[in-house]
Design a protein around this motif. Structure first.
Motif: not given
Length: 294
Positions: A33-38, A263-264
Motif C-alpha cells: 500500500l505504501f508503494w502504491m501511494s507513489f 487507489f493511489g
C-alpha cells in the motif's frame, strides 16, 4: 545446551505459521500500500502504473472534500471520546459502589457494545429519518411540531446522530475497563483518606484518578484510534449526504477507491491518517506522563 537449542527450534517452529500469516496478510499489504501511494493507480492503470512521487499526497492534502471529511472525523473524535470516557467512568463508579445487582447492571450497559454496528446504525436511521419514528412521535403523538424535522439532511445534523450512536455504543466498553481499574485500587487508600477528613470529591481526585491513570491513558488512545476508524455508522446513516458533507476519512477513502478508482489517492490518504494517529498517540502518552510527574 542441547536441550535449550532444541527448545529454541521447537519454539521457532511453533511461531513460524503465525509469523508467516502475519507477514503475508499484514506486513506485505502495508508495504504494498505504501508503494502504491507513489504511483498513479486507478482502473485504467492496473498493468502499467506511472510513478508520480508525492502527487497523491498533495492531491489528498489540497482536496476540499478530504478537508471536510477530516474536520468531521476530528469533531467526531473530540465529542465521542470524552463523552464515552466520562459517562463510562460515571457508570463504573456507580456500579462499583452498589452491593446488589452488579452483574445485571453490567450486562445491561454492555449490551450496546455487542450489538451489531449495522443493526444499530439502521435503527438510528429509522428513528431519526424525516419520515421516521421520532418525527412521528413529535408530530403525531405529542404534537410538539407541525412538520417533520430533517434530522439527517444537514451536515451537522447527520454527524450529531452518528456521534450519539458512537457514544451510546461506547459507554459499556468504558464501563467494563474502568470498573476493572476501580476494583484494583487498594481500599486502604480510601480508608486513609477518610481518616484524613477527605470528602467524596477529594477521594475521587486524589485517590481514584491517580489509581486508574494507566487505564485512562489506555482508553484515551484506543478510543482516539476508534474515532478515526469510524465508518459503518456514518456510511449507513448518511452515506456522505448531502453532497459529501458528512463524509469521514474512511468513507471518503472508500469512495475514492471503489467509486472513482483512485487507489493511489486512497493509499496516500491511509498513510496520512496513520501518521496523524501516531502523532496523537505520542502526544497523549507524553501528556499523561507529564501529569504523573507533576
Amino acid at each position: 545446551m542441547k536441550l535449550k537449542g532444541k527448545s529454541r527450534i521447537q519454539i521457532g517452529l511453533l511461531l513460524l505459521p503465525g509469523l508467516l500469516i502475519f507477514c503475508i496478510f499484514t506486513v506485505y499489504p502495508i508495504i504494498r500500500l505504501f508503494w502504491m501511494s507513489f504511483f498513479k493507480w486507478d482502473f485504467g492503470s492496473f498493468l502499467n502504473q506511472e510513478f508520480i512521487g508525492l502527487s497523491n499526497y498533495r492531491s489528498v492534502l489540497t482536496d476540499p472534500y478530504f478537508q471536510t471529511s477530516f474536520v468531521n472525523t476530528i469533531v467526531y473524535t473530540l465529542v465521542t471520546v470524552p463523552a464515552q470516557m466520562i459517562l463510562g467512568l460515571l457508570v463504573a463508579i456507580l456500579i462499583n459502589s452498589i452491593t446488589r445487582f452488579k452483574i445485571g447492571f453490567r450486562v445491561a450497559y454492555y449490551l450496546p457494545v455487542i450489538t451489531s454496528w449495522v443493526i444499530a446504525s439502521l435503527v438510528f436511521k429509522y428513528v431519526f429519518n424525516t419520515e421516521g419514528l421520532l418525527n412521528y412521535f413529535l408530530t403525531g403523538v405529542i404534537h410538539v411540531t407541525g412538520a417533520n424535522i430533517h434530522w439527517l439532511d444537514s451536515r451537522w445534523g447527520g454527524m450529531t446522530i452518528a456521534m450519539l450512536l458512537g457514544i451510546w455504543k461506547g459507554i459499556g466498553w468504558n464501563m467494563v475497563v474502568f470498573l476493572a481499574a476501580l476494583q484494583a485500587v487498594p481500599q486502604e487508600l480510601y480508608e486513609s483518606a477518610s481518616l484524613d477528613g477527605a470528602g467524596a470529591f477529594q477521594k475521587f481526585r486524589y485517590v481514584t484518578l491517580p489509581g486508574i491513570r494507566g487505564t485512562v491513558l489506555f482508553a484515551l488512545v484506543m478510543l482516539t484510534i476508534g474515532g478515526f476508524n469510524v465508518y459503518t455508522s456514518t456510511k449507513l446513516i448518511t452515506d456522505g449526504k448531502p453532497g459529501h458533507a458528512t463524509e469521514v476519512v474512511l468513507t471518503w477513502m472508500y469512495y475514492k477507491a471503489f467509486s472513482t478508482g483512485k487507489f493511489g489517492y486512497s493509499a496516500a490518504l491511509s498513510f496520512i491518517i496513520a501518521f496523524i494517529l501516531g502523532i496523537l498517540a505520542v502526544l497523549e502518552f507524553r501528556l499523561m506522563q507529564n501529569k504523573e510527574q507533576s
